[in-house]
Design a protein around this motif. Structure first.
Motif: not given
Length: 142
Positions: A76-87
């Protein structure tokens, strides 16, 4: 399940920071369909070992979470970074990467975030500078 095998590949790669550590997230294809059925996640920051990722999951997840739930948190954290660009630090459409032997592999009971498995371990990504993989300042700890 622990892994005695390393893996080298070239695929989509997202580089992101979480709790001050820089991680890489890539996909691996187990057959010619190239559907990216395996998520590859590992630390890129020098001196940080792959077990740190699982410590973060344990700190942030439910106290009774099992291995599969912790693996879902990681993905979930890796996908969040991929999709949302977070950090997110970098994103490559096609980049070489390497997962060292000795990590951990978890197979999901059902496809999760479009992946059937999560493989973690110490990782390197081609073309990154020392500044891109250096530890980041953070106000949060895990």
């Amino acid at each position: 399940m622990a892994s005695e095998e390393g893996l080298t590949g070239s695929s989509r790669v997202t580089v992101f920071a979480m709790f001050g550590v820089v991680f890489g997230y890539a996909t691996h294809h187990r057959d010619e369909r190239r559907i990216g059925d395996v998520a590859i996640v590992g630390p890129l920051t020098p001196g940080v070992e792959w077990g740190r990722l699982w410590q973060m999951a344990r700190s942030c997840g439910r106290p009774t979470a099992g291995e599969t739930e912790l693996a879902q948190w990681v993905l979930t954290q890796a996908t969040r970074a991929f999709v949302c660009g977070s950090d997110r630090i970098a994103r490559f459409q096609e980049q070489g990467w390497k997962l060292e032997p000795g990590g951990k592999r978890v197979r999901f009971d059902a496809t999760y975030a479009n992946r059937d498995q999560l493989w973690t371990g110490n990782m390197t990504v081609e073309g990154l500078t020392p500044d891109q993989v250096a530890r980041r300042p953070t106000i949060y700890t895990a």
